[in-house]
Design a protein around this motif. Structure first.
Motif, PDB file in Angstrom:
ATOM      1  N   ARG A   1       0.858  -1.190   0.000  1.00  0.00           N
ATOM      2  CA  ARG A   1       0.000   0.000   0.000  1.00  0.00           C
ATOM      3  C   ARG A   1       0.892   1.237   0.000  1.00  0.00           C
ATOM      4  NH1 ARG A   1      -5.294  -0.890   1.426  1.00  0.00           N
ATOM      5  NH2 ARG A   1      -5.447   1.197   2.324  1.00  0.00           N
TER       6      ARG A   1
ATOM      7  N   GLU B   1      -2.833   5.379 -17.517  1.00  0.00           N
ATOM      8  CA  GLU B   1      -4.212   5.318 -17.033  1.00  0.00           C
ATOM      9  C   GLU B   1      -4.306   5.578 -15.530  1.00  0.00           C
ATOM     10  OE1 GLU B   1      -5.893   1.586 -18.076  1.00  0.00           O
ATOM     11  OE2 GLU B   1      -5.198   1.664 -20.167  1.00  0.00           O
ATOM     12  N   LEU B   2      -3.195   5.447 -14.809  1.00  0.00           N
ATOM     13  CA  LEU B   2      -3.208   5.686 -13.370  1.00  0.00           C
ATOM     14  C   LEU B   2      -3.336   7.172 -13.084  1.00  0.00           C
ATOM     15  CD1 LEU B   2      -0.373   3.232 -12.235  1.00  0.00           C
ATOM     16  CD2 LEU B   2      -2.851   2.849 -12.264  1.00  0.00           C
ATOM     17  N   PRO B   3      -4.036   7.546 -12.021  1.00  0.00           N
ATOM     18  CA  PRO B   3      -4.300   8.968 -11.761  1.00  0.00           C
ATOM     19  C   PRO B   3      -3.039   9.802 -11.525  1.00  0.00           C
ATOM     20  CG  PRO B   3      -4.990   7.596  -9.903  1.00  0.00           C
ATOM     21  CD  PRO B   3      -4.698   6.674 -11.039  1.00  0.00           C
TER      22      PRO B   3
ATOM     23  N   THR C   1       1.142   7.088  -8.056  1.00  0.00           N
ATOM     24  CA  THR C   1      -0.171   6.578  -7.663  1.00  0.00           C
ATOM     25  C   THR C   1      -0.061   5.693  -6.427  1.00  0.00           C
ATOM     26  OG1 THR C   1      -0.930   6.622  -9.962  1.00  0.00           O
ATOM     27  CG2 THR C   1      -2.160   5.231  -8.421  1.00  0.00           C
ATOM     28  N   ASP C   2      -0.907   5.981  -5.446  1.00  0.00           N
ATOM     29  CA  ASP C   2      -0.969   5.177  -4.231  1.00  0.00           C
ATOM     30  C   ASP C   2      -1.746   3.904  -4.538  1.00  0.00           C
ATOM     31  OD1 ASP C   2      -1.395   4.006  -1.769  1.00  0.00           O
ATOM     32  OD2 ASP C   2      -1.891   5.877  -0.746  1.00  0.00           O
ATOM     33  N   LEU C   3      -1.054   2.757  -4.530  1.00  0.00           N
ATOM     34  CA  LEU C   3      -1.698   1.498  -4.888  1.00  0.00           C
ATOM     35  C   LEU C   3      -2.581   0.970  -3.775  1.00  0.00           C
ATOM     36  CD1 LEU C   3       1.174  -0.279  -6.838  1.00  0.00           C
ATOM     37  CD2 LEU C   3      -0.602   1.265  -7.666  1.00  0.00           C
TER      38      LEU C   3
ATOM     39  N   ARG D   1      -4.887   3.059  -2.395  1.00  0.00           N
ATOM     40  CA  ARG D   1      -6.155   3.694  -2.770  1.00  0.00           C
ATOM     41  C   ARG D   1      -6.618   3.282  -4.155  1.00  0.00           C
ATOM     42  NH1 ARG D   1      -5.482  10.012  -0.713  1.00  0.00           N
ATOM     43  NH2 ARG D   1      -5.158   9.541   1.503  1.00  0.00           N
ATOM     44  N   HIS D   2      -5.685   2.913  -4.998  1.00  0.00           N
ATOM     45  CA  HIS D   2      -6.018   2.511  -6.369  1.00  0.00           C
ATOM     46  C   HIS D   2      -5.393   1.141  -6.633  1.00  0.00           C
ATOM     47  CE1 HIS D   2      -7.390   6.640  -7.169  1.00  0.00           C
ATOM     48  NE2 HIS D   2      -6.319   7.022  -6.505  1.00  0.00           N
TER      49      HIS D   2
END
Length: 601
Positions: A450, A483-485, A490-492, A494-495
């Motif tokens: 995370r 595609e990741l924000p 990107t925090d994996l 939260r995503h």
């Protein structure tokens, strides 16, 4: 990266002992727990000394008010109104002593709570160090719920007890000792009567203590079993749904919940018996002192003030005893929790790594036999050489021993007999840092933390630049980065990534780690055939000068290998190139025809 598997993915899967029994971590016995507690106290010797001194002063200050009140009673009884001046002074003494007791008690609790916080932190750090020191083989044999329950619920219970219960029980115990001593000093006969009256409480407590440890250990074990059942169900949710196993998993969950319910009802029963008995026993010493003291006073053998003081001392005794009783349940529960936490210290340590460096990159298995936990042999007299730079595929039916073989190559397990070496040095004896530079094991399971995608990738190469990270992702066919924000940031947590994307991250770690030998245990199992083919070809291109050992669940992978090792019932029954083995018409040829159709080359 603490183990070869950590670069690419997670463990190869939990192991079961013979007969399907899941191994758990040990539980420390009473002697080990006491020794560990002594170690915690010795590490805080200064704080413990301060607590003892302050608690003694607070308890001593608390002895003054009943004694002074007894003197007031005696003065009034002897002198009547003429004793007013003396009574005023004694009353001021009571106020001063009470204020001193309050201040000293608060100071004691302050010191004690700080001691508890530091000691709780030490327990957490010890647990983390020991958990990280467990060998990969040990971790895989332990139910995930057991280790998680110990690291969360049990460590939390111990920490809360050290922070809250221990300080208050320590102060209360000190006060109880001083109060009993005061009664014995003022009137030994009354003190003896009071102590005898506490016998009922002692009997009740003894009954409770003889049963509580086992009951709370069972409660902890039941909680671990439930956590493991839930973790297994959640992890396999898709399989459960696909195979229609909901009823079976629900039945297993009900059994685990019922075990927890019965364990908690048992501890509740113990408390339900203990508390009423002890509550009644509080009154008995005061009654005994008043009855016996009244008789002695009537015969002029004891002053009214002494009887009053003794009755007040024993009445005050109820408060610290009540605190001890209230916290006793927590102490028993946390004692069982600490036995489970300290159980990690009883796990046999991993053998010390050797100091010899491999002389080359040749990997050899010679006369290797291996069995899980005393069960039947999984590998039987395996002889196998992996030449530097070659691509070796390992194939065989389910249960043939393929995953076990690559675990031995990776140094995760040690053979029961025989040797597994790289450059002439036993693989399992290599220090972790050198082992990771030689061998990386990537399994069909994987783990994404995370954290940001960047930090997940840098587990394999802490100094890698964003350019290197993007290149590694592109190498394994990642086309979804944009595609990741937040891209690499990107925090994996939260995503979260789906299984296929997470496995591509695991393969990208292999590219970044750049080891000499890569061991792939069905590492592309979660990718669709087209993506898996692309990822395997990309890895082959990047690792062209490296050694690759792959457990091939798709025989197309074996066709591309330099050699194929065929396992059957734990033995290497065939070894050669794809074309040679197909032409030989043996076990591999049969597997190839069944997978690809009769007549296929």
């Amino acid at each position: 990266m603490s183990a070869p598997a950590a670069v690419g993915g997670g463990a190869a899967g939990g192991r079961r002992a013979a007969g399907g029994r899941v191994d758990g971590l040990p539980v420390a016995d009473g002697r080990r727990v006491r020794r560990a507690m002594a170690g915690l106290l010795s590490a805080e010797a200064r704080a413990v000394t301060g607590m003892v001194g302050l608690a003694a002063l607070a308890a001593a200050a608390g002895l003054a008010p009943p004694r002074l009140l007894g003197q007031i009673v005696d003065a009034v009884a002897a002198e009547g109104a003429a004793a007013v001046a003396g009574v005023d002074r004694l009353a001021l003494g009571i106020v001063a002593a009470t204020a001193a007791q309050i201040l000293l008690t608060r100071w004691t609790l302050l010191v004690a709570h700080r001691f508890g916080e530091r000691t709780a932190a030490r327990v957490r750090e010890q647990f983390l160090d020991r958990a990280l020191g467990l060998t990969p083989a040990t971790i895989e044999r332990v139910p995930a719920g057991d280790l998680a329950a110990r690291g969360t619920g049990d460590v939390g219970a111990v920490a809360a007890t050290l922070r809250d219960a221990v300080p208050e029980v320590f102060v209360a115990a000190t006060q109880a000792v001083f109060l009993l001593g005061a009664v014995l000093l003022v009137a030994p006969v009354l003190g003896a009567a009071g102590l005898l009256s506490l016998g009922a409480a002692a009997i009740a407590v003894r009954w409770y203590l003889r049963r509580a440890r086992a009951a709370y250990l069972e409660e902890g074990a039941a909680g671990s079993a439930l956590a493991d059942e839930l973790a297994a169900t959640v992890a396999g949710a898709r399989t459960v749904e696909a195979l229609g196993l909901q009823g079976r998993r629900l039945a297993g969950g009900r059994v685990a919940v019922d075990r927890v319910r019965r364990a908690r009802l048992r501890t509740l029963f113990l408390r339900s018996v203990l508390f009423p008995l002890v509550d009644v026993s509080y009154v008995l010493p005061v009654v005994a002192v008043l009855l016996l003291g009244g008789a002695l006073h009537r015969h002029a053998e004891l002053s009214l003030g002494a009887v009053t003081a003794c009755a007040l001392y024993l009445r005050q005794l109820a408060a610290p005893l009540d605190i001890i009783l209230v916290w006793m349940e927590r102490l028993q529960a946390s004692g069982a929790a600490y036995a489970r936490v300290e159980g990690l210290a009883a796990v046999p340590p991993a053998p010390a790594p050797g100091t010899a460096a491999p002389a080359g990159d040749r990997i050899e298995m010679t006369g290797v036999w291996y069995a899980y936990d005393g069960g039947p042999d999984v590998l039987r007299g395996v002889d196998l050489t992996v030449r530097p730079g070659e691509r070796l595929a390992v194939v065989g039916v389910s249960g043939a021993g393929k995953s076990t073989l690559v675990r031995l190559l990776a140094g995760v397990d040690r053979p029961r007999a025989g040797t597994v070496t790289v450059g002439g040095v036993p693989v399992a004896d290599l220090p972790p840092g050198l082992l990771r530079r030689q061998l990386v094991l990537v399994t069909q399971e994987h783990h994404v933390f995370r954290d940001s995608l960047r930090d997940n990738l840098r587990l394999a190469a802490p100094r890698a630049t964003d350019t290197h990270l993007r290149a590694a992702l592109a190498t394994v066919g990642v086309n979804w980065l944009d595609e990741l924000p937040a891209g690499l940031d990107t925090d994996l947590g939260r995503h979260p990534l789906d299984g296929a994307r997470a496995q591509q991250v695991a393969l990208a770690r292999v590219v970044l780690a750049n080891p000499h030998t890569v061991l792939l245990d069905e590492a592309t199992a979660l990718l669709d055939p087209r993506t898996a083919r692309g990822a395997e070809r990309a890895l082959a291109a990047v690792l062209r000068e490296r050694t690759v050992v792959v457990v091939a669940h798709r025989l197309q992978t074996a066709r591309d290998a330099d050699r194929v090792a065929v396992l059957d019932a734990g033995r290497v029954v065939e070894l050669g190139s794809h074309d040679e083995l197909v032409a030989a018409g043996g076990t591999y040829a049969a597997l190839w025809r069944s997978w690809h159709g009769d007549g296929a080359r």
